[in-house]
Design a protein around this motif. Structure first.
Motif, PDB file in Angstrom:
ATOM      1  N   GLN A  34      -2.124  26.748 -17.115  1.00 23.95           N
ATOM      2  CA  GLN A  34      -1.979  27.984 -16.337  1.00 23.95           C
ATOM      3  C   GLN A  34      -1.340  27.731 -14.974  1.00 23.95           C
ATOM      4  OE1 GLN A  34      -5.955  29.649 -16.255  1.00 23.95           O
ATOM      5  NE2 GLN A  34      -5.696  30.653 -18.234  1.00 23.95           N
ATOM      6  N   ILE A  35      -0.793  28.815 -14.417  1.00 21.56           N
ATOM      7  CA  ILE A  35      -0.176  28.779 -13.097  1.00 21.56           C
ATOM      8  C   ILE A  35      -0.668  29.982 -12.293  1.00 21.56           C
ATOM      9  CG2 ILE A  35       1.903  27.562 -13.851  1.00 21.56           C
ATOM     10  CD1 ILE A  35       3.343  30.265 -13.963  1.00 21.56           C
ATOM     11  N   LEU A  36      -0.551  29.881 -10.974  1.00 25.95           N
ATOM     12  CA  LEU A  36      -0.839  31.007 -10.094  1.00 25.95           C
ATOM     13  C   LEU A  36       0.476  31.416  -9.437  1.00 25.95           C
ATOM     14  CD1 LEU A  36      -3.136  32.771  -8.836  1.00 25.95           C
ATOM     15  CD2 LEU A  36      -3.104  31.178  -6.901  1.00 25.95           C
ATOM     16  N   VAL A  37       0.849  32.701  -9.637  1.00 30.45           N
ATOM     17  CA  VAL A  37       2.118  33.206  -9.116  1.00 30.45           C
ATOM     18  C   VAL A  37       1.856  34.211  -7.995  1.00 30.45           C
ATOM     19  CG1 VAL A  37       4.291  34.352  -9.688  1.00 30.45           C
ATOM     20  CG2 VAL A  37       3.134  32.938 -11.415  1.00 30.45           C
ATOM     21  N   ARG A  38       2.497  33.996  -6.858  1.00 29.29           N
ATOM     22  CA  ARG A  38       2.468  34.985  -5.784  1.00 29.29           C
ATOM     23  C   ARG A  38       3.517  36.049  -6.116  1.00 29.29           C
ATOM     24  NH1 ARG A  38       3.679  31.916  -1.395  1.00 29.29           N
ATOM     25  NH2 ARG A  38       5.873  32.519  -1.469  1.00 29.29           N
ATOM     26  N   ILE A  39       3.050  37.242  -6.473  1.00 29.16           N
ATOM     27  CA  ILE A  39       3.933  38.278  -7.008  1.00 29.16           C
ATOM     28  C   ILE A  39       4.674  39.010  -5.886  1.00 29.16           C
ATOM     29  CG2 ILE A  39       4.027  40.441  -8.319  1.00 29.16           C
ATOM     30  CD1 ILE A  39       3.476  38.052 -10.074  1.00 29.16           C
ATOM     31  N   GLU A  40       5.958  39.277  -6.135  1.00 30.37           N
ATOM     32  CA  GLU A  40       6.790  40.033  -5.198  1.00 30.37           C
ATOM     33  C   GLU A  40       7.088  41.443  -5.706  1.00 30.37           C
ATOM     34  OE1 GLU A  40       7.627  38.959  -2.264  1.00 30.37           O
ATOM     35  OE2 GLU A  40       6.958  36.872  -2.461  1.00 30.37           O
ATOM     36  N   TYR A  41       7.552  41.543  -6.959  1.00 27.61           N
ATOM     37  CA  TYR A  41       7.893  42.840  -7.551  1.00 27.61           C
ATOM     38  C   TYR A  41       7.367  42.923  -8.979  1.00 27.61           C
ATOM     39  CZ  TYR A  41      11.336  44.024  -3.891  1.00 27.61           C
ATOM     40  OH  TYR A  41      11.953  44.333  -2.705  1.00 27.61           O
ATOM     41  N   GLY A  71       7.998  36.347  -8.807  1.00 26.06           N
ATOM     42  CA  GLY A  71       7.330  35.757  -7.654  1.00 26.06           C
ATOM     43  C   GLY A  71       7.540  34.256  -7.611  1.00 26.06           C
ATOM     44  N   THR A  72       6.643  33.580  -6.900  1.00 23.40           N
ATOM     45  CA  THR A  72       6.740  32.133  -6.701  1.00 23.40           C
ATOM     46  C   THR A  72       5.468  31.451  -7.189  1.00 23.40           C
ATOM     47  OG1 THR A  72       8.115  32.499  -4.732  1.00 23.40           O
ATOM     48  CG2 THR A  72       7.111  30.317  -4.991  1.00 23.40           C
ATOM     49  N   VAL A  73       5.622  30.364  -7.908  1.00 24.30           N
ATOM     50  CA  VAL A  73       4.470  29.599  -8.398  1.00 24.30           C
ATOM     51  C   VAL A  73       3.886  28.803  -7.234  1.00 24.30           C
ATOM     52  CG1 VAL A  73       3.663  27.846 -10.017  1.00 24.30           C
ATOM     53  CG2 VAL A  73       5.463  29.447 -10.705  1.00 24.30           C
ATOM     54  N   VAL A  74       2.630  29.085  -6.886  1.00 28.85           N
ATOM     55  CA  VAL A  74       2.015  28.446  -5.717  1.00 28.85           C
ATOM     56  C   VAL A  74       0.907  27.464  -6.082  1.00 28.85           C
ATOM     57  CG1 VAL A  74       2.587  30.358  -4.177  1.00 28.85           C
ATOM     58  CG2 VAL A  74       0.412  30.396  -5.418  1.00 28.85           C
ATOM     59  N   LYS A  75       0.482  27.470  -7.335  1.00 29.65           N
ATOM     60  CA  LYS A  75      -0.565  26.548  -7.771  1.00 29.65           C
ATOM     61  C   LYS A  75      -0.457  26.403  -9.279  1.00 29.65           C
ATOM     62  CE  LYS A  75      -5.583  25.792  -7.287  1.00 29.65           C
ATOM     63  NZ  LYS A  75      -6.860  26.388  -6.797  1.00 29.65           N
ATOM     64  N   THR A  76      -0.831  25.226  -9.816  1.00 26.58           N
ATOM     65  CA  THR A  76      -0.713  25.018 -11.255  1.00 26.58           C
ATOM     66  C   THR A  76      -1.876  24.182 -11.774  1.00 26.58           C
ATOM     67  OG1 THR A  76       0.477  22.901 -11.296  1.00 26.58           O
ATOM     68  CG2 THR A  76       1.795  24.892 -10.927  1.00 26.58           C
ATOM     69  N   GLY A  77      -2.024  24.244 -13.108  1.00 26.82           N
ATOM     70  CA  GLY A  77      -2.909  23.324 -13.802  1.00 26.82           C
ATOM     71  C   GLY A  77      -2.205  21.993 -13.993  1.00 26.82           C
ATOM     72  N   ARG A  83       3.162  21.838 -13.975  1.00 26.89           N
ATOM     73  CA  ARG A  83       3.487  21.126 -12.735  1.00 26.89           C
ATOM     74  C   ARG A  83       4.977  21.224 -12.406  1.00 26.89           C
ATOM     75  NH1 ARG A  83       0.221  16.922 -14.938  1.00 26.89           N
ATOM     76  NH2 ARG A  83       2.071  15.602 -15.086  1.00 26.89           N
ATOM     77  N   PHE A  84       5.811  21.236 -13.447  1.00 28.18           N
ATOM     78  CA  PHE A  84       7.257  21.388 -13.255  1.00 28.18           C
ATOM     79  C   PHE A  84       7.596  22.692 -12.527  1.00 28.18           C
ATOM     80  CE2 PHE A  84      10.894  23.673 -15.197  1.00 28.18           C
ATOM     81  CZ  PHE A  84      11.939  22.944 -14.664  1.00 28.18           C
ATOM     82  N   LEU A  85       6.788  23.722 -12.746  1.00 26.60           N
ATOM     83  CA  LEU A  85       7.073  25.043 -12.186  1.00 26.60           C
ATOM     84  C   LEU A  85       6.607  25.211 -10.742  1.00 26.60           C
ATOM     85  CD1 LEU A  85       6.060  27.233 -15.265  1.00 26.60           C
ATOM     86  CD2 LEU A  85       8.389  26.857 -14.416  1.00 26.60           C
ATOM     87  N   LEU A  86       5.810  24.302 -10.233  1.00 23.07           N
ATOM     88  CA  LEU A  86       5.246  24.454  -8.890  1.00 23.07           C
ATOM     89  C   LEU A  86       6.358  24.630  -7.850  1.00 23.07           C
ATOM     90  CD1 LEU A  86       2.700  24.479  -7.136  1.00 23.07           C
ATOM     91  CD2 LEU A  86       2.944  22.004  -6.889  1.00 23.07           C
ATOM     92  N   GLY A  87       6.232  25.692  -7.064  1.00 22.13           N
ATOM     93  CA  GLY A  87       7.198  25.977  -6.012  1.00 22.13           C
ATOM     94  C   GLY A  87       8.426  26.739  -6.461  1.00 22.13           C
ATOM     95  N   LYS A  88       8.560  26.970  -7.763  1.00 17.85           N
ATOM     96  CA  LYS A  88       9.751  27.638  -8.284  1.00 17.85           C
ATOM     97  C   LYS A  88       9.611  29.159  -8.267  1.00 17.85           C
ATOM     98  CE  LYS A  88      11.794  24.055 -11.188  1.00 17.85           C
ATOM     99  NZ  LYS A  88      11.169  22.958 -10.482  1.00 17.85           N
TER     100      LYS A  88
END
Length: 334
Positions: A34-41, A71-77, A83-88
């Motif tokens: 799982q990932i945590l995404v900071r949503i924009e739209y 949005g932007t991935v701000v945290k991951t499992g 982990r590849f998606l972190l910060g993307k």
């Protein structure tokens, strides 16, 4: 500072849009995938209205909702792809029960996130998945069968217009059906060649003459009900009608003789099934393919931008089923 809670739109009672409230809950621990995404739209689609009313993906109440967003991935499992998606920057599909994109943060599966090109804005990317990828699935069906023409009902819908535009790029002829003149005018404005208003007398006879001439053997049905039989009647023998929606609210009406005498087929078409068969690498590839067309054939036009607090009223307007009544929710302000 790391986010501690999720604030967003939750439904508390099915079939009652007035039960929607703005709630806040703690962010749970993420599982490995799982990932945590900071949503924009996040857009408002028919699938979101259906979920709020309890007709799709019914979950224990209350729950956040909203099917897709950006949005932007701000945290991951700990999974390597997570982990590849972190910060993307990503477009993301919401499939983790209890969570949705009408919120400042979304818990999602890493496999449901699509990295964005630098040239694609968050607003564009908010609608990258539900409609454009469904159209990509349809285009795959057209290519697999070497089809040179196709039937599209509810053709003035977001998916309908996207499919028309993509088919034009592929030199595939579309035969398009609407039920009002204003919808026919919309299709004419985007260059649709063959448009039939099903409220006019004699539409079916005229359409049949054309589909016979074209040898049309595939159609995409968003309506169900009697529209399914209409589509089967217009297809040539050995044709197939793909049902991907039920705007009529009715079961598909199909004559057994259409299937037996014409060796015709009715099948469902569900985006989730298609995506589930792909590897992460293939899904990313499809995501980039969509992004290449997101400013043209797969562009989503919004009539209004709303806030989280306005989602309830926007859903009520969307429930009126007005053509082109597409809203986008801007999650963050300032």
């Amino acid at each position: 500072m790391e986010a501690q809670s999720i604030r967003g739109v939750r439904v508390h009672a099915y079939n009652d849009l007035d039960s929607i409230t703005i709630d806040q809950v703690p962010i749970p621990d993420l599982k490995d995938d799982q990932i945590l995404v900071r949503i924009e739209y996040a857009p408002i689609n028919i699938i979101d209205l259906m979920q709020a009313l309890g007709y799709y993906n019914r979950q224990p109440l209350p729950h956040f909702f909203g099917k897709e967003g950006s949005g932007t991935v701000v945290k991951t499992g700990n999974h390597p792809y997570a982990r590849f998606l972190l910060g993307k920057r990503v477009s993301v599909d919401s499939n983790v029960p209890g969570f949705g994109t009408y919120a400042d943060y979304l818990v999602a599966y890493a496999s449901d996130a699509y990295p964005l090109r630098d040239s694609v804005t968050f607003e564009q990317a908010a609608s990258l998945i539900v409609n454009p990828m469904t159209v990509a699935y349809m285009v795959e069906k057209l290519k697999q069968g070497n089809h040179t023409s196709a039937l599209i009902n509810a053709a003035a819908s977001g998916i309908g217009k996207m499919l028309i535009k993509w088919c034009k790029l592929l030199n595939i002829t579309t035969v398009n059906f609407v039920r009002r003149q204003d919808q026919a005018d919309i299709l004419a404005s985007i260059g649709a060649e063959h448009i039939f208003n099903t409220s006019n007398d004699g539409w079916k006879e005229s359409a049949k003459a054309l589909t016979t001439q074209l040898g049309t053997k595939i159609g995409f049905d968003a309506i169900s009900g009697s529209a399914t039989q209409d589509m089967l009647d217009l297809l040539e023998n050995d044709g197939i009608a793909y049902i991907y929606g039920a705007l009529s609210g009715e079961p598909a009406h199909v004559s057994p003789m259409s299937l037996i005498g014409g060796d015709k087929t009715v099948k469902g078409l569900l985006l989730t099934t298609w995506l589930a068969r792909m590897t992460n690498e293939k899904r990313v590839e499809v995501g980039y393919q969509i992004q290449d067309l997101i400013g043209s054939a797969l562009k989503t036009d919004y009539i209004s931008e709303v806030t989280i607090g306005e989602v309830k009223d926007a859903l009520k307007q969307y429930a009126a089923k007005k053509t082109d009544s597409k809203f986008v929710v801007k999650i963050r302000r300032g």
